[in-house]
Design a protein around this motif. Structure first.
Motif, short mmCIF file in Angstrom:
data_model
loop_
_atom_site.label_atom_id
_atom_site.label_comp_id
_atom_site.label_asym_id
_atom_site.label_seq_id
_atom_site.Cartn_x
_atom_site.Cartn_y
_atom_site.Cartn_z
N THR A 49 8.34 -2.99 -2.15
CA THR A 49 8.08 -1.55 -2.13
C THR A 49 6.62 -1.25 -1.84
OG1 THR A 49 7.75 -1.57 -4.50
CG2 THR A 49 9.93 -0.94 -3.71
N LEU A 50 5.75 -2.26 -1.96
CA LEU A 50 4.33 -2.02 -1.68
C LEU A 50 4.00 -2.26 -0.22
CD1 LEU A 50 2.76 -3.62 -4.85
CD2 LEU A 50 2.78 -1.21 -4.25
N SER A 53 4.31 0.85 2.05
CA SER A 53 3.26 1.85 1.75
C SER A 53 1.95 1.45 2.39
CB SER A 53 3.04 1.97 0.25
OG SER A 53 4.24 1.91 -0.43
N ASN A 112 -3.42 -0.78 -2.12
CA ASN A 112 -2.04 -1.24 -2.18
C ASN A 112 -1.87 -2.63 -1.63
OD1 ASN A 112 -0.33 0.86 -3.42
ND2 ASN A 112 -1.32 2.13 -1.89
N ALA B 666 5.28 6.61 -2.82
CA ALA B 666 4.15 6.71 -1.89
C ALA B 666 4.29 7.93 -0.99
CB ALA B 666 4.08 5.44 -1.04
N GLY B 688 9.20 3.22 -0.87
CA GLY B 688 7.82 2.71 -0.94
C GLY B 688 7.11 3.28 -2.15
N PHE B 689 6.35 2.46 -2.85
CA PHE B 689 5.56 2.91 -3.99
C PHE B 689 4.11 2.58 -3.77
CE2 PHE B 689 8.43 4.38 -7.27
CZ PHE B 689 9.65 3.98 -6.78
N GLN B 690 3.26 3.33 -4.39
CA GLN B 690 1.84 3.01 -4.32
C GLN B 690 1.26 3.15 -5.71
OE1 GLN B 690 1.10 7.22 -2.23
NE2 GLN B 690 -0.71 5.98 -2.31
#
Lengths: 386, 1034
Positions: A49-50, A53, A112, B666, B688-690
């Motif tokens: 998931t990073l 981003s 990130n 994100a 998506g993550f931030q």
């Protein structure tokens, strides 16, 4: 006797009071109050998931306001209104790209990537670590190319260092062991080495560039070395030549267009390439259109790519010159970036490192640095590639 | 021998005792109407021997021969000493004491106190001063009536939120509005914005769920000393509201019916010019939003072509903007039944308010039912409870700059017939001359929001006198509501051309359990020293949940359901829960009713602070001295004097979940281009993550507010004139704040404790009854407040920081070192060393401004309110005039209209060239006055637009806030009817206003209630209300 009557009459009271008092004891208090973990956000996440981003952050750093600005300065587009019109008059200062510095680069893509490396290290996912290092180097290079001396070796440390020092651009590119600064070249090479190791997990659909094809990342990494080398070739030709020769020897760099390092976007509102959004969708889309100089240049050379880069909604090219001060043409008839640049409905990709870029770099290296290869052939390859 | 002595002693003693017993009886009645007064304390003077009068006012007391007189006293009534003089029956008539002094007020935790014993400032407002005033919002009815309190309503929209602040801003980030307590229930006054406050819907603040007609009285506890028993949230003061009950009815049952009808009109619109029409540079341009076109009557301009090809006459429409608004109506009805006496009583109220606003399709409806009562059981246990259900519905349009009806209403050319021509075509698409914008009437129909609130709140308390000096009670209160909101932007809306529907749910609940133990002792250690000890425990839980579905890219026109959308990335869910355990104690010492000392302390443990460091203690001390009582002075001039002072400290905990650093979904970009994860790429959804750009802190400490207060209460001429003066100084430290850190650290902010802010001010209340004859009475009340707030320091290296909230490009409401809280930072004009504006010698316009400067200060210099009440026989006339002096308002609406040539001043001498005020710098550094002539259009636009100093105006306003005239039918007329009381009246609100420095009404704040004030970014203007009302009791 009175005492007993009191108790029996007020038994409920006394028990009630005791209950209330017991609530005051420390141990039950601390359980009662131990509810401060947020249910609204995760405190750890997976590398999968990073990665997207970070990639989108780098794409925005390249393709949002900085691209809007560079296009105007390079006379590809011309400003009709708002910021692009002021940029056309070279009226700009440091606050214009604060958003990029803050939210797209440092507190965006770069932190990130670091978090991605941390998360991947816990599971030995070297594929992710490698990609992160390569993209980190790309993004730092973009930042120092734009701003000069920037925080680099002391950056991204959060509370441990809230005022990182500026490192000189030279130290960032070439490294400085006395100050503990790792050169961008070494960072890329570290990333490439990580890609060679085995990895417990590998990216898949979360890899918005290559969809998980790790070989392409290796090629991209090597091509990045070529780009960084060419960037310093005027100030340190020897070092540039060494790097380029190393890459040529390794013979693992981008050679076809489908190996381009481009970040893919989507066709729906909220997922689209920033170039598409600022050209067509945003309330700022009327601020810029294709520049007369660009169209004149390509028409003068009979360049067949002109209709592919630029639209002609009214049948002919409708443009303005840079620095234009009158009434711009109506929005519906203007020439703007075509789907080649923006992607169909905004799918992009946002191209960061390309095949033709590689060809031009190698061609220039042959002539200026004396590396191996046929300059003319490489040059023509670069022109015909896109 | 010993036996003999003992026996003699006994005989003597016994004989004396027998000879000393005597019984005195009598009746205590009221001077008002002769009715009996229960609960009056009758004490033999000089002893502690006493009794109280019963329900019929009768008493019976056994006294000794050397008793000289009896003292009769009760809170709210004048004290009477009656010499016994050998009588066995003594009847006494007691008078209520003068209104504004020596009254009983409800203080913290519902404790009733005599004001003379209070060492801190409070102010009481009777419910009758708030009801029947053409104003449905309780907070608005308090405007101008309480010293130290600053109340600003945000707009003229129905149900608009109102911001209230007592004694200045005390927290950088926290809630600076006072705690609201209704019948002991801690009551939420939250706004819970679900949209960007700059260009979304504006929900109400939830105190609008209470109707002014249901209020018995409001007591404002102004500083931390008054509110320390309420703990952390009371650092900004407390508003204690008591609703009507059956307590004072003395056994009767009374039914009251209130009804009123009110009308509203938009008021104080700026004056427009009507000499020039649509266009720029003196040319008619049919898609221009400006009025710089040719003058009406210019030859060749009899008819012109519109942007859609019609030929229309070229003329002025002087009322085009005014006709956009309509006359609003408001119907209020309530029925109240109450009965009982002090110990056993009940009350039930049904009330309903239906309001249609001045903007079409906007309104606020509120319906509520309340039931409550008190009962004293045979075994002495006292029970009390009340429960209320309120249903509120608010509808309206979105506001703010850009694509909204109100974003366009400041851009209507003088020659455009706004309401007289069709605003949509046959397919329902908006017809408007501005590309990309909609006709404001189309927007009202197709860009709207609805909010439906269901709220239940209530309390239940049980109390018991274990002995006559020890009382225990437990009270449980709950306040919970659900707000269902729907904001619809139909397909074609300017903000979302593909349409957008947001369904938002807000749920909030607060539960409290309070244990109170009260012990009192007369003559503790020393005779005349009475002591009361209060010990309490508070268990508190607050929960909040918000969730929403955001549907974008709609398909079917007119289908306002989220299933109509195809993109749902703006859906969300978030909740918070926090708990607090507080233990507190208060010792009140009363020495002979002239010297009072009160010491309090409270320990709070909060779930929002780090485990193991989550407890914090804060004390207070208050002293008051009544010199006339002490020195037994009798004077015709001074009838009352009290000197008081206090020091208090209150701690505040943090918001929940600030201690950790977390990851968020994100999102990248800015207003030019942006994306939000999950992305939809190649047919799949990519999450998506931030890492959040705020670093949490495990070392967070509470915030503290320390306050010092000194005051003086004086009464003259038998309390015909009363003066109450207070000086206060509060210091806020250890503010929990997200301090900006260098972004190259990878983050934007870090949560930590920093900063210091100070408030200093004075409050003055003067109440007087200049004329008081048998049939005519005139009394007046003056309130004056002056507060100076200053941000002393923020954090090392930080001189200013933006206040949390939605920002606008180029203007940031901020905290800035050395300035008052909330100043607006924008672009200031370039000035010479002597402060004159600098002119560009090539264009005649101002030189480019300097960004990042303080350009506006919304804090007022002082506030004053003067209420005059006249009563003659059955007629009562009351008028409130208030002045808000100073403070500045940043108005985007006004500069929009000015730059576009819509307002009256731009039409004066338009054909004359003008020169902007300022100087031109010469090469040698000296300056010369500007002499470059420019056109009127260049001049008015050149004064400044968005983000510039040119948009800052002085917000001083003089206002006739409310007038009410009522007539109560004489009782003789009604004696044969079942009615006890009939009164009819008329009232009006906001009837006259004069703002010397602002073309419209400066009391507007588009951001709604909250910490950001002083911004007018295209909101709904204020209204003038007037109506008739009827009140019947039987």
């Amino acid at each position: 006797m009175i005492h007993m009557t009191f108790l029996s009459r007020h038994k409920k009271w006394v028990t009630g009071l005791t209950f209330a008092c017991s609530l005051a004891t420390l141990s039950s208090c601390s359980d009662f109050l131990d509810i401060n973990q947020t249910p609204n956000n995760p405190t750890t996440v997976t590398p999968a998931t990073l990665l997207p981003s970070g990639l989108v952050g780098s794409a925005f750093a390249n393709a949002n306001d900085l691209n809007r600005f560079a296009s105007v300065i390079m006379s590809v587009t011309a400003g009709a209104n708002g910021s692009p019109a002021t940029w056309d008059r070279y009226n700009t200062d440091g606050s214009d790209f604060g958003n990029q510095w803050r939210f797209e680069i440092y507190a965006g893509a770069l932190i990130n990537y670091d978090k991605l490396i941390e998360a991947a290290q816990t599971t030995n996912s070297n594929a992710y670590i490698g990609i992160a290092k390569i993209m980190k180097a790309y993004t730092f290079a973009l930042t120092t190319d734009t701003w000069g001396d920037i925080p680099y070796s002391e950056a991204l440390k959060g509370e441990a260092n809230t005022q990182p020092r500026l490192d000189s651009q030279q130290d960032i590119y070439l490294g400085n062991s006395e100050k503990g600064i790792q050169s961008l070249f070494d960072l890329v090479k570290e990333g490439l080495a990580d890609l060679e190791k085995t990895s417990t997990t590998k990216p898949g659909s979360d890899d918005l560039v290559y969809g998980g094809t790790m070989d392409n990342w290796k090629k991209a990494g090597n091509t990045l070395l070529l780009k960084l080398a060419m960037q310093i070739s005027s100030v340190n030709p020897d070092r540039a030549k060494t790097i380029i020769n190393e890459v040529l020897q390794g013979n693992n760099y981008i050679t076809t267009n489908d190996q381009n390092l481009g970040v893919k976007f989507g066709g729906q509102v909220g997922s689209q390439s920033p170039i598409y959004t600022y050209t067509y969708n945003s309330s700022f889309s009327t601020d810029q259109l294709i520049s007369t100089r660009f169209v004149n240049l390509l028409q003068g050379l009979n360049d067949p790519r002109l209709p592919i880069f630029v639209t002609r909604p009214s049948g002919s090219y409708v443009t303005i010159d840079n620095g234009f001060a009158g009434s711009p043409p109506p929005a519906t008839s203007r020439s703007m970036f075509s789907t080649y640049v923006t992607g169909e409905n905004g799918v992009g990709p946002v191209r960061l490192i390309t095949n033709w870029q590689r060809a031009f770099i190698l061609a220039e290296a042959v002539i200026r640095l004396g590396t191996a290869g046929d300059a003319q052939k490489l040059y023509e390859e670069g022109i015909k590639a896109p | 021998m010993k036996k003999l002595l003992f026996f003699t002693f006994l005989l003597l003693f016994g004989w004396t005792a027998q000879a000393q017993d005597r019984v005195v009886t009598g009746r205590v009645t009221s001077s008002d109407d002769g009715s009996p007064i229960p609960g009056v304390s009758i004490v033999v003077k000089g002893t502690t021997k006493g009794t109280t009068s019963d329900a019929n006012g009768n008493y019976r007391i056994t006294i000794s021969d050397n008793a000289t007189s009896l003292v009769f006293s009760s809170i709210g009534l004048s004290r009477v000493e009656e010499a016994i003089n050998g009588r066995t029956t003594i009847d006494v008539v007691l008078q209520p004491t003068s209104e504004s002094l020596n009254e009983v007020v409800v203080t913290a935790q519902g404790i009733e106190r005599d004001t003379r014993s209070l060492g801190y400032a409070t102010q009481n407002v009777n419910g009758s001063a708030l009801a029947q005033r053409s104003e449905p919002n309780v907070l608005n009815t308090l405007q101008g009536k309480v010293a130290g309190v600053n109340i600003t309503s945000s707009s003229g929209a129905p149900g608009a939120s109102t911001n209230i602040n007592i004694r200045g801003i005390t927290s950088f980030n926290g809630n600076n509005q006072p705690l609201i307590v209704v019948d002991g229930i801690i009551f939420s006054n939250d706004v819970d914005n679900s949209q960007n406050t700059l260009f979304g819907s504006q929900p109400s603040s939830r105190l609008s769920d209470i109707s002014p007609e249901s209020i018995e009285s409001i007591n404002v506890l102004k500083g931390p000393a008054a509110s320390v028993l309420y703990g952390s949230r009371a650092s900004a003061g407390v508003i204690v509201i008591t609703t009507k009950s059956g307590k004072g009815l003395n056994g009767k049952t009374e039914v009251t019916f209130n009804s009123s009808v009110n009308w509203q009109n938009v008021a104080y619109l700026p004056k427009f010019q009507n000499r020039y029409g649509q266009g720029t540079q003196n040319n008619y341009v049919n898609n221009s939003t400006a009025s710089w076109g040719p003058a009406f009557g210019t030859p060749g301009f009899d008819n012109v072509q519109t942007a859609w090809g019609e030929t229309v006459p070229y003329q002025a429409y002087p009322n085009n903007v005014r006709d956009f608004y309509q006359t609003g109506t408001m119907f209020q009805n309530s029925l109240n039944i109450a009965g009982g006496d002090q110990d056993n009583n009940f009350a039930a109220t049904i009330s309903s308010t239906i309001q249609d606003g001045v903007v079409r399709r906007s309104g606020f409806d509120r319906h509520s039912v309340q039931v409550g009562g008190n009962s004293k059981l045979k075994n002495g246990v006292k029970l009390g409870g009340t429960i209320t259900y309120v249903k509120s519905a608010q509808t309206g349009t979105i506001m703010g700059n850009g694509g909204s009806a109100f974003g366009q209403i400041t851009r209507i050319p003088r020659s455009f017939d706004l309401v007289g021509r069709p605003y949509q075509d046959a397919t329902g698409k908006s017809i408007y001359f501005v590309n990309g914008q909609n006709h404001p009437l189309w927007s009202l129909e197709n860009e709207f929001y609805k909010s439906n609130v269901d709220r239940v709140f209530g309390n239940l308390s049980v109390g018991y006198d274990i002995t006559n000096w020890l009382n225990v009670s437990y009270r449980v209160t709950a306040d919970t509501y659900t707000d269902n909101r729907k904001q619809v932007l139909r397909i074609g809306a300017a903000r979302a051309p593909q349409g957008q529907i947001d369904e938002d749910l807000r749920f909030r609940s607060e539960l409290n359990g309070d244990l109170l133990i009260n012990a009192n002792k007369k003559d503790l250690f020393v005779q005349g020293l009475n002591a009361t000890l209060l010990l309490g425990q508070n268990l508190n839980q607050r929960s909040f949940k918000q969730s929403g579905v955001g549907a974008e890219a709609l398909t079917i026109p007119g289908f306002d359901n989220v299933s109509n959308g195809s993109v749902f990335t703006s859906s969300y869910e978030s909740s918070t829960r926090r708990r607090l355990v507080g233990h507190y104690g208060q010792l009140s010492l009363d020495y002979k009713s002239y010297l009072f000392l009160e010491l309090s302390g409270r320990v709070d443990q909060s779930s929002t602070l780090p485990k193991g460091q989550n407890a914090y203690f804060y004390p207070s001390a208050a002293l008051s001295f009544v010199p006339l009582e002490a020195f037994k002075v009798e004077s015709d001039v001074i009838s009352y004097a009290k000197v008081r002072g206090n020091i208090a400290r209150v701690g505040r905990d943090a918001d929940p979940y600030l201690l950790q650093s977390v990851y968020t979904t994100a999102a990248f970009g800015n207003n030019v281009a942006d994306v939000t994860f999950p992305l939809s790429v190649g047919g799949s959804s990519i999450p998506g993550f931030q890492i959040s750009n705020r670093i949490g802190s495990m070392n967070l400490k509470p915030e503290f507010v320390t306050s010092y207060e000194a005051g003086l209460n004086l009464g003259f001429f038998n309390n015909r004139l009363g003066i109450d003066f207070t000086f206060f100084n509060t210091k806020s430290t250890s503010q929990i704040f997200d301090v900006a850190i260098s972004n190259s650290s990878g983050y934007d902010t870090r949560t930590t404790n920093i900063g210091e802010m100070r408030n200093r001010g004075i409050e003055l209340q003067v109440s007087a009854t200049p004329v008081h004859t048998k049939s005519f009475k005139w009394d007046l009340m003056l309130n004056f407040t002056r507060i100076r707030n200053k941000v002393i320091s923020i954090a090392p290296g930080v001189t200013n920081s933006t206040i949390n909230g939605d920002g606008f490009i180029g203007i940031s409401p901020s905290i800035a070192e050395g300035y008052p809280y909330g100043v607006i930072i924008g672009t200031a004009n370039a000035r010479s060393e002597s402060g004159e504006l600098l002119i560009n010698p090539n264009t005649g316009g101002f030189l480019p401004g300097i960004a990042g400067q303080v350009i506006s200060n919304p804090q007022k210099d002082w506030i004053a309110g003067l209420t005059n009440n006249f009563s003659f026989k059955g007629i009562t006339l009351s008028a409130l005039f208030d002045i808000n002096k100073g403070g500045q308002i940043y108005s985007f609406s006004q500069v929009d209209m000015r730059s576009a040539g819509q307002t009256e001043i731009t039409g004066i001498d338009r054909d004359q060239p003008r020169i902007l005020p300022g100087v031109i710098q010469n090469a040698d550094g000296t300056t010369r006055p500007n002499n470059i002539q420019v056109s009127a259009q260049t001049y008015w636009a050149g004064l400044g637009g968005l983000a510039s100093e040119g948009a800052v105006f002085d917000a001083t306003a003089y206002r006739l806030r409310e007038v009410s005239l009522s007539y109560a039918l004489p009782k003789t007329l009604l004696s044969r009817t079942p009615f006890g009381n009939i009164s009819v009246g008329v009232s009006g609100r906001n009837l006259w206003m004069f703002a010397p420095g602002f073309p419209s009404d400066p009391e507007i704040n588009t951001q709604g209630a909250g910490n950001i004030q002083g911004l007018d970014l295209n909101g709904i203007p204020t209204t003038r209300n007037y109506g008739v009302n009827l009140r019947v009791t039987f």
